[in-house]
Write a protein that holds these residues in place. Structure first.
Motif: not given
Ligand code: SAH
Length: 348
Positions: A279, A283, A329
């Motif tokens: 995740q 990001q 996410a």
């Protein structure tokens, strides 16, 4: 000072040297800024899309002896397996039924699979309308060409480390120049080419890591897979420390700044050292996820490193689980074939 380097990477990547990249890697205060810049660029050029590739690890036989790898030829403890072409093609059908249009065929370097066998598998999967990535190590140049002609689209072969002396230490009898020549040939044949490296190898300092970033930039890699090195107990590097989450994520983010339109996976190894690893990678620049579709019992035997995630999962569960991960996410599952979305002028 490091903020200026980030700006320079975005505006004039050609002018950035390895000392500057290493300075960013060793500066802990710059990390949040680096991550947000990487996400900004990813959203600007690629939106929120995350591409999916179903991976089938079809053989764990390997003629090589890479010091870090759990399936190295010299490991006599690991139980070896090979999937038949029929088994491989039927797994590809399962991937397609999950709505995933790209398959990655990965194995150790296993000469059992001849030019024609790989060719037959490529043709049969191509007939399903899927996009194919081969990840089977170094083969003869004529083979790359033959498989490309039959419809193979991508070739994934990490450069592992662009530090020449470290490369030679880790790969008995092999040299970085050879790896590079193979990657260049694959580029020349118009494959979409995946390179990439491990982070936290013994003796690998920030200058060595900077070389990895600059190498993938100069290669203009279409895909860059970056994961932490995780020591395997049945290898010569069993007592090494291994790579950290933070340093690996910084490598992902820096790669995104240098290659705004490349495909960058949130790697399984990152997910294996931290529950949030994949995740977090999404990001800070990553835009690809590779759910595992290797059938049991083989899946557990493809043990490149210990504690690999999803080993005990139902062998069709990873597609669904990865979709949830992407949504949680804050990104979107793309159903496309996931070609590199080239942008004309990445660095205006
Ligand atoms: N034979 C193929 C596939 C190699 S396995 C090839 O040569 O391309 C896929 C990747 O796993 C390797 O490229 C390497 O970067 C990674 N890997 C191997 N051992 C590892 C370890 N102990 N920790 C983390 N990643 C590892």
């Amino acid at each position: 000072m490091c903020e200026d380097i980030l700006t320079k990477i975005i505006s004039h990547p050609d002018a950035v040297n390895q000392e500057e990249v290493a300075a960013v890697l060793s500066d802990e205060e710059i990390t949040p800024k680096l991550f947000s810049k990487a996400d900004e660029i990813r959203r600007k050029y690629l939106g929120k899309d995350v591409y999916f590739r179903g991976i089938i690890e079809f053989s764990n036989y390997c003629r090589n002896n890479c010091l870090y790898c759990g399936i190295r030829g010299g490991n006599s403890v690991v139980q070896r397996y090979r999937m038949t072409p029929d088994e491989i093609v039927s797994r590809a059908e399962i991937i397609l039924n999950e709505g995933i249009k790209t398959v990655v065929l990965q194995s150790g370097e296993d000469p059992f699979y001849t030019t024609d066998m790989i060719g037959e598998i490529v043709s049969r999967i191509k007939n399903l309308g899927m996009t194919i990535t081969l990840s089977i190590g170094e083969r003869d140049f004529y083979e790359y060409r033959y498989w490309k002609d039959l419809g193979a689209d991508r070739y994934l072969m990490r450069h592992e480390t662009a530090d020449e002396s470290l490369y030679a230490q880790l790969h008995p009898g092999d040299h970085f120049e050879t790896r590079k020549a193979h990657l260049l040939e694959l580029k020349r044949l118009w494959y979409e080419v995946g390179a990439g490296s491990m982070v936290g190898l013994p003796g690998q300092d920030d200058i060595a890591l900077a070389k990895d970033i600059l190498f993938t930039y100069q290669l203009d890699a279409d895909m860059v897979g970056i994961g932490p090195f995780i020591p395997h107990p049945d290898t010569p590097l069993k007592d090494s420390a291994g790579g950290s989450l933070e340093k690996t994520l910084k490598m992902v983010a820096l790669t995104r700044l240098f290659l705004p339109d490349a495909n960058i996976p949130a790697t399984t190894a990152l997910g294996s050292i931290s529950p949030q690893g994949r995740q977090m990678a999404l990001q800070c620049g990553a835009n690809v996820i590779m759910p595992n579709f290797t059938p049991s019992p083989y899946r557990a035997q493809y043990a490149l490193y210990p504690n690999k995630i999803c080993i005990m999962e139902n062998d069709k569960a990873c597609g669904k689980c990865s979709k949830l991960l992407v949504q949680n996410a804050g990104y979107e599952v793309s159903e496309s074939h996931g070609y590199r979305r080239r942008i004309a002028k990445a660095h205006e």
